[in-house]
Every structure is written in C-alpha cells, then in structure tokens.
Design an enzyme around this catalytic site. Structure first.
Site, mmCIF file in Angstrom:
data_model
loop_
_atom_site.group_PDB
_atom_site.id
_atom_site.type_symbol
_atom_site.label_atom_id
_atom_site.label_comp_id
_atom_site.label_asym_id
_atom_site.label_seq_id
_atom_site.Cartn_x
_atom_site.Cartn_y
_atom_site.Cartn_z
ATOM 1 N N GLY A 46 -20.278 34.931 11.883
ATOM 2 C CA GLY A 46 -21.199 35.724 11.082
ATOM 3 C C GLY A 46 -20.878 35.592 9.607
ATOM 4 N N GLN A 51 -20.819 37.222 0.719
ATOM 5 C CA GLN A 51 -19.541 36.527 0.931
ATOM 6 C C GLN A 51 -19.508 35.163 0.247
ATOM 7 O OE1 GLN A 51 -19.566 37.530 5.386
ATOM 8 N NE2 GLN A 51 -17.398 37.367 4.956
ATOM 9 N N CYS A 94 -12.611 38.601 9.700
ATOM 10 C CA CYS A 94 -13.671 38.424 8.702
ATOM 11 C C CYS A 94 -13.330 37.195 7.871
ATOM 12 C CB CYS A 94 -13.733 39.664 7.815
ATOM 13 S SG CYS A 94 -14.962 39.549 6.511
ATOM 14 N N LEU A 95 -14.334 36.387 7.561
ATOM 15 C CA LEU A 95 -14.069 35.166 6.781
ATOM 16 C C LEU A 95 -13.559 35.501 5.377
ATOM 17 C CD1 LEU A 95 -17.067 32.927 7.901
ATOM 18 C CD2 LEU A 95 -14.660 32.709 8.547
ATOM 19 N N HIS A 136 -20.929 44.989 11.443
ATOM 20 C CA HIS A 136 -19.936 44.424 10.520
ATOM 21 C C HIS A 136 -20.650 43.745 9.341
ATOM 22 C CE1 HIS A 136 -16.124 41.905 9.790
ATOM 23 N NE2 HIS A 136 -17.037 41.316 9.050
ATOM 24 N N GLU A 137 -21.688 42.960 9.639
ATOM 25 C CA GLU A 137 -22.385 42.218 8.576
ATOM 26 C C GLU A 137 -23.199 43.153 7.685
ATOM 27 O OE1 GLU A 137 -21.476 39.322 7.992
ATOM 28 O OE2 GLU A 137 -20.486 38.939 9.900
ATOM 29 N N HIS A 140 -21.158 44.569 5.060
ATOM 30 C CA HIS A 140 -20.966 43.680 3.903
ATOM 31 C C HIS A 140 -22.052 43.919 2.846
ATOM 32 C CE1 HIS A 140 -17.611 41.053 4.796
ATOM 33 N NE2 HIS A 140 -18.068 40.762 5.996
HETATM 34 NI NI NI Z 1 -16.996 39.805 7.561
#
Ligand code: NI
Length: 174
Positions: A46, A51, A94-95, A136-137, A140
């Site tokens: 995701g 990000q 998370c990235l 989660h997204e 962000h």
């Molecule tokens: Ni994330």
C-alpha cells in the site's frame, strides 16, 4: 511510469493533511501509475501519495498473493462511511518506517466511498487485511502514522532509530 522516492519518518511532509482531488485527470492517473510502480519496487502492499511527497488524497493498494496475478486497487478521495466496532489486530509495517513493525488494532470491517482510476464514484465493503490496509492508508492522508498509536516511549524509540539510520545513509552517500 517513474519510480519516485519514498519519504521516511521523521519528515514533516508525512504529517501534512492531504487535499481532495478535484478531478481524476491524466496527471492524477500518472501519479497513480507512478505510485503503483514505486510500491511494487519497494516492495509494499500500500502507498499514499503523501509518502512520495504529493499531498493529494490518493491511495494505491495490492494485497494479492505474492505468486498470484497482480490486483492493483486505486482510491481517490477515499472516505470511510461505516466502521465496525469490533477490532482485529495485525502486525503493521509502513514504507515510511522501514524495518519497524507493531501490532495495531483497527476496525475489522469498514465501508468506504471513493473515486476509481477513471474518476467513477464507487463504494466498497472491506474486511480483514484489506480493511486494515485501507484504514492505515487513509491515516496517511490525515498525516497519521501507525506509530502514533503506540506509547510515547515506543514511538520515540522508533523515531530515534530511524533518525540514526538516516544519518548513516548520508555518510554512505559521500
Ligand atoms: Ni504506511
């Protein structure tokens, strides 16, 4: 498609609230293509536009099995319209927080409305892993990271670790 750089915490851009997309035009579709390619390359399941430093309410996901066919999903202006009061817990990463994981409890089901890749309004009921990924997204898009749900101490330990990693990365670049 272009690979974009993923921002790593601590970075104040990750804390920005993303803005609504007015229309899903070619530029937004190009952004989604880049996001998907960047997410696959990372690899991750995701990614939110913020990000890669773009404060727009755009998310891409692909939670398909590793060896199975790809199943990219695109969400523009996603909005949760209903949430279950029952929780499920996953170990999340998370990235933007490389190498960091924590168990986070979120609603086990949620329904959302959004615009798809072609700007068509859609609704979707999600559960299990997809419901967790969506929440989660969407966090962000509000400038929230999963570490914000942890204790102050745990959170500051993770941020410290990531800051150190960043310093080391800078040294290697020389
Ligand atoms: Ni994330």
């Amino acid at each position: 498609m272009t690979l974009r750089k993923i921002l790593i915490e601590p970075n104040e851009i990750l804390r920005k609230k993303s803005l609504k997309v007015e229309s899903v035009d070619f530029d937004v579709q190009k952004l989604m293509d880049d996001m998907l390619e960047t997410m696959y390359a990372a690899p991750g399941i995701g990614l939110a536009a913020i990000q890669i430093g773009v404060p727009k309410r755009v998310i891409v996901l692909d939670i398909a099995q590793k060896d199975g066919p790809k199943n990219p999903m695109y969400f523009v202006n996603p909005e949760i319209i209903q949430k279950s009061s029952n929780n499920s817990t996953y170990e999340e990463g998370c990235l933007s927080l490389p190498g960091q994981f924590a168990e986070i409890a979120r609603s086990d089901k949620c329904s959302l409305k959004y615009l798809d890749y072609h700007g068509q309004p859609k609704e979707l009921e999600t559960e299990g892993m997809l419901a967790t990924c969506i929440q989660h997204e969407i966090d962000h898009l509000e400038g929230i990271l999963f570490i914000d749900y942890l204790s102050k101490l745990k959170k500051s330990m993770i941020v410290k670790k990531l800051s150190k990693q960043k310093e080391q990365l800078d040294r290697i670049v020389i």
